[in-house]
Motif scaffolding. Structure first.
Motif, PDB file in Angstrom:
ATOM      1  N   ILE A   1      55.615  77.525 -21.436  1.00  0.00           N
ATOM      2  CA  ILE A   1      55.964  78.754 -20.734  1.00  0.00           C
ATOM      3  C   ILE A   1      57.257  79.318 -21.305  1.00  0.00           C
ATOM      4  CG2 ILE A   1      56.594  79.751 -18.500  1.00  0.00           C
ATOM      5  CD1 ILE A   1      54.833  77.619 -17.179  1.00  0.00           C
ATOM      6  N   TYR A   2      57.181  80.532 -21.823  1.00  0.00           N
ATOM      7  CA  TYR A   2      58.367  81.190 -22.384  1.00  0.00           C
ATOM      8  C   TYR A   2      58.250  82.684 -22.112  1.00  0.00           C
ATOM      9  CZ  TYR A   2      55.126  81.822 -26.351  1.00  0.00           C
ATOM     10  OH  TYR A   2      54.049  82.131 -27.130  1.00  0.00           O
ATOM     11  N   PRO A   3      59.315  83.460 -22.349  1.00  0.00           N
ATOM     12  CA  PRO A   3      59.293  84.880 -21.976  1.00  0.00           C
ATOM     13  C   PRO A   3      58.046  85.610 -22.477  1.00  0.00           C
ATOM     14  CG  PRO A   3      61.504  84.271 -22.550  1.00  0.00           C
ATOM     15  CD  PRO A   3      60.651  83.059 -22.849  1.00  0.00           C
ATOM     16  N   GLY A   4      57.463  86.381 -21.567  1.00  0.00           N
ATOM     17  CA  GLY A   4      56.196  87.046 -21.816  1.00  0.00           C
ATOM     18  C   GLY A   4      55.083  86.454 -20.976  1.00  0.00           C
ATOM     19  N   TYR A   5      55.300  85.200 -20.505  1.00  0.00           N
ATOM     20  CA  TYR A   5      54.313  84.535 -19.653  1.00  0.00           C
ATOM     21  C   TYR A   5      54.286  85.203 -18.272  1.00  0.00           C
ATOM     22  CZ  TYR A   5      51.955  80.878 -16.988  1.00  0.00           C
ATOM     23  OH  TYR A   5      51.077  80.182 -16.183  1.00  0.00           O
ATOM     24  N   LYS A   6      53.095  85.402 -17.721  1.00  0.00           N
ATOM     25  CA  LYS A   6      52.919  85.969 -16.397  1.00  0.00           C
ATOM     26  C   LYS A   6      52.563  84.844 -15.419  1.00  0.00           C
ATOM     27  CE  LYS A   6      53.520  90.070 -18.091  1.00  0.00           C
ATOM     28  NZ  LYS A   6      54.837  90.747 -17.892  1.00  0.00           N
ATOM     29  N   PHE A   7      53.466  84.580 -14.491  1.00  0.00           N
ATOM     30  CA  PHE A   7      53.243  83.499 -13.536  1.00  0.00           C
ATOM     31  C   PHE A   7      52.112  83.846 -12.581  1.00  0.00           C
ATOM     32  CE2 PHE A   7      57.466  82.677 -15.102  1.00  0.00           C
ATOM     33  CZ  PHE A   7      57.507  81.291 -15.196  1.00  0.00           C
ATOM     34  N   LYS A   8      51.235  82.867 -12.344  1.00  0.00           N
ATOM     35  CA  LYS A   8      50.070  83.076 -11.498  1.00  0.00           C
ATOM     36  C   LYS A   8      50.304  82.619 -10.059  1.00  0.00           C
ATOM     37  CE  LYS A   8      47.812  80.625 -14.498  1.00  0.00           C
ATOM     38  NZ  LYS A   8      46.754  79.849 -15.215  1.00  0.00           N
ATOM     39  N   VAL A   9      51.201  81.635  -9.880  1.00  0.00           N
ATOM     40  CA  VAL A   9      51.408  81.036  -8.560  1.00  0.00           C
ATOM     41  C   VAL A   9      52.882  81.070  -8.146  1.00  0.00           C
ATOM     42  CG1 VAL A   9      50.960  79.009  -7.127  1.00  0.00           C
ATOM     43  CG2 VAL A   9      49.508  79.452  -9.110  1.00  0.00           C
ATOM     44  N   LEU A  10      53.750  80.710  -9.047  1.00  0.00           N
ATOM     45  CA  LEU A  10      55.175  80.528  -8.742  1.00  0.00           C
ATOM     46  C   LEU A  10      55.853  81.828  -8.327  1.00  0.00           C
ATOM     47  CD1 LEU A  10      57.747  78.614  -9.018  1.00  0.00           C
ATOM     48  CD2 LEU A  10      58.001  79.638 -11.278  1.00  0.00           C
ATOM     49  N   ASP A  11      56.682  81.737  -7.265  1.00  0.00           N
ATOM     50  CA  ASP A  11      57.506  82.863  -6.837  1.00  0.00           C
ATOM     51  C   ASP A  11      58.997  82.607  -7.075  1.00  0.00           C
ATOM     52  OD1 ASP A  11      55.465  84.620  -5.610  1.00  0.00           O
ATOM     53  OD2 ASP A  11      55.192  82.928  -4.243  1.00  0.00           O
ATOM     54  N   ALA A  12      59.437  81.377  -6.849  1.00  0.00           N
ATOM     55  CA  ALA A  12      60.851  81.036  -6.998  1.00  0.00           C
ATOM     56  C   ALA A  12      60.952  79.596  -7.481  1.00  0.00           C
ATOM     57  CB  ALA A  12      61.597  81.222  -5.678  1.00  0.00           C
ATOM     58  N   LEU A  13      62.137  79.231  -7.974  1.00  0.00           N
ATOM     59  CA  LEU A  13      62.283  77.933  -8.647  1.00  0.00           C
ATOM     60  C   LEU A  13      63.636  77.304  -8.362  1.00  0.00           C
ATOM     61  CD1 LEU A  13      61.300  75.813 -10.785  1.00  0.00           C
ATOM     62  CD2 LEU A  13      62.311  77.309 -12.532  1.00  0.00           C
ATOM     63  N   ILE A  14      63.616  76.024  -7.990  1.00  0.00           N
ATOM     64  CA  ILE A  14      64.818  75.193  -7.921  1.00  0.00           C
ATOM     65  C   ILE A  14      64.836  74.356  -9.185  1.00  0.00           C
ATOM     66  CG2 ILE A  14      65.992  73.338  -6.683  1.00  0.00           C
ATOM     67  CD1 ILE A  14      64.488  74.339  -4.142  1.00  0.00           C
ATOM     68  N   THR A  15      65.930  74.416  -9.924  1.00  0.00           N
ATOM     69  CA  THR A  15      65.969  73.739 -11.222  1.00  0.00           C
ATOM     70  C   THR A  15      67.384  73.286 -11.547  1.00  0.00           C
ATOM     71  OG1 THR A  15      65.298  73.967 -13.556  1.00  0.00           O
ATOM     72  CG2 THR A  15      66.322  75.893 -12.510  1.00  0.00           C
ATOM     73  N   ASN A  16      67.527  72.512 -12.605  1.00  0.00           N
ATOM     74  CA  ASN A  16      68.835  72.103 -13.094  1.00  0.00           C
ATOM     75  C   ASN A  16      69.258  73.009 -14.247  1.00  0.00           C
ATOM     76  OD1 ASN A  16      68.705  70.006 -11.248  1.00  0.00           O
ATOM     77  ND2 ASN A  16      69.413  68.460 -12.690  1.00  0.00           N
TER      78      ASN A  16
END
Length: 362
Positions: free
Chosen positions: A302-317
């Motif tokens: 997954i890199y810029p240009g990808y269209k997310f199908k499910v994810l709305d928000a993300l908790i990450t490091n």
């Protein structure tokens, strides 16, 4: 990875580049070595939290226990239940006594594993390696992609029990301190053994915080993706589009799929804890973002240009410069927003990488 952090880019990232024309160096940022966290905090939930608005790019500075204020009743948190195994083993070659280090990467059968072996030159097909004075014996039976070895193990008893006795946690090479408590490299909800690395975004949660989150009406969808080293390996090609991810095993139960589907049907948010949870649900979803019970292997990149199908928000490091993980968060929030947030995190002296602080992309 240490070299990757220390080295300077051949040229600074270019803010005016089109997202479809991506050079790996466009995902570089400068990180002082002293900001790489070497030890976990005593209280998991007391780490800092940078909150990034993925649309406006606005930034707020909080603590991780404040994450509950950003979760709404009816939202869903997707957690990766994978459990890290003590996958690093030290042994000796039976014929020469030379020291050999192996890292278990992927189970191929009940007794065979794909492994990273050092030094690889000493370990040709047929070589035998002794671990624990005969408690475990490995024979190299094949050499596969990127020089990894397939090792067939001989032992008496239960492999997992032997591994727990002989193995150590495979901490990333940028962590040089000894981990006093190996459970601190596990999430509090880790359940399914098989990972070579922890899904580190989840390390910030305590059982108490998760209880509060559930009592607020946020549902927990638990999936599994066994993290391999391919997720963290540096991108060796200049053109991002030419990079190929290594495959990792994932599993989604019917219960988890139903929770995620109903969350979306009710107009609420699906919030992934970590890039591994993200890759799991995005791999398994159909074109409409619908999930069903499923297991298999994914090499999704997954890199810029990808269209997310499910994810709305993300908790990450906070991730390594030029890594696939920086590219994934850039796909969600935009490369410029991410690089600006990372610059702000450096300025504010956030702690980086596995034992570091967290980011919420909202």
């Amino acid at each position: 990875l240490q070299k990757q952090v220390k080295r300077k880019p051949m040229y600074p990232y270019r803010r005016q580049r089109a997202e479809t024309d991506m050079d790996v160096r466009d995902f570089w940022y400068d990180l002082p070595q002293e900001l790489i966290a070497q030890d976990p905090l005593e209280d998991r939930a007391s780490s800092r939290l940078l909150v990034l608005d993925k649309v406006s790019g606005d930034i707020s500075h909080k603590h991780f226990f404040d994450i509950i204020d950003y979760l709404n009743e009816g939202d869903c948190l997707v957690l990766n239940e994978t459990k890290v195994i003590p996958a690093r083993l030290m042994g000796v070659k039976k014929d020469t006594g030379a020291a050999i280090e192996i890292l278990l990467l992927k189970r191929k059968s009940k007794t065979a594993w794909e492994c990273l072996v050092k030094p690889g030159k000493k370990c040709k097909v047929g070589a035998k390696i002794d671990f624990g004075d005969g408690l475990l014996l490995g024979t190299i039976v094949d050499i596969v992609e990127e020089g990894n070895r397939i090792i067939e193990f001989e032992f008496e008893g239960i492999f997992e029990e032997i591994l727990d006795k002989l193995g150590t946690m495979p901490l990333p090479p940028y962590i040089t301190h000894v981990l006093k408590d190996k459970n601190r490299y596990q999430t509090v909800y880790a359940k399914n053994e098989g990972s070579a690395a922890a899904p580190t975004a989840g390390l910030h949660f305590t059982k108490e915080l998760l209880d509060k989150i559930e009592k607020k009406g946020i549902r927990l969808a638990k999936v599994t993706l066994h993290v391999g080293l391919g997720t963290f390996r540096p991108v060796k090609v200049t053109d991002v589009n030419e990079h190929h991810m290594h495959s990792e095993f994932f599993q989604i139960s019917k219960e988890a799929a139903d929770i995620i589907n109903s969350t979306r049907e009710n107009g609420k948010r699906v919030i992934c804890v970590g890039t591994t949870s993200t890759r799991t649900i995005e791999s398994a979803a159909d074109e409409n973002g619908h999930l069903e019970e499923k297991s298999g292997w994914t090499d999704i990149f997954i890199y810029p240009g990808y269209k997310f199908k499910v994810l709305d928000a993300l908790i990450t490091n906070f991730h390594l410069p030029e890594s696939t993980l920086v590219m994934l968060v850039s796909a969600l929030a935009g490369r410029e927003n991410i690089l600006h947030a990372y610059e702000e995190a450096v300025k504010e002296k956030y702690r980086f990488f596995s034992f570091g602080d967290a980011m919420f992309i909202n």
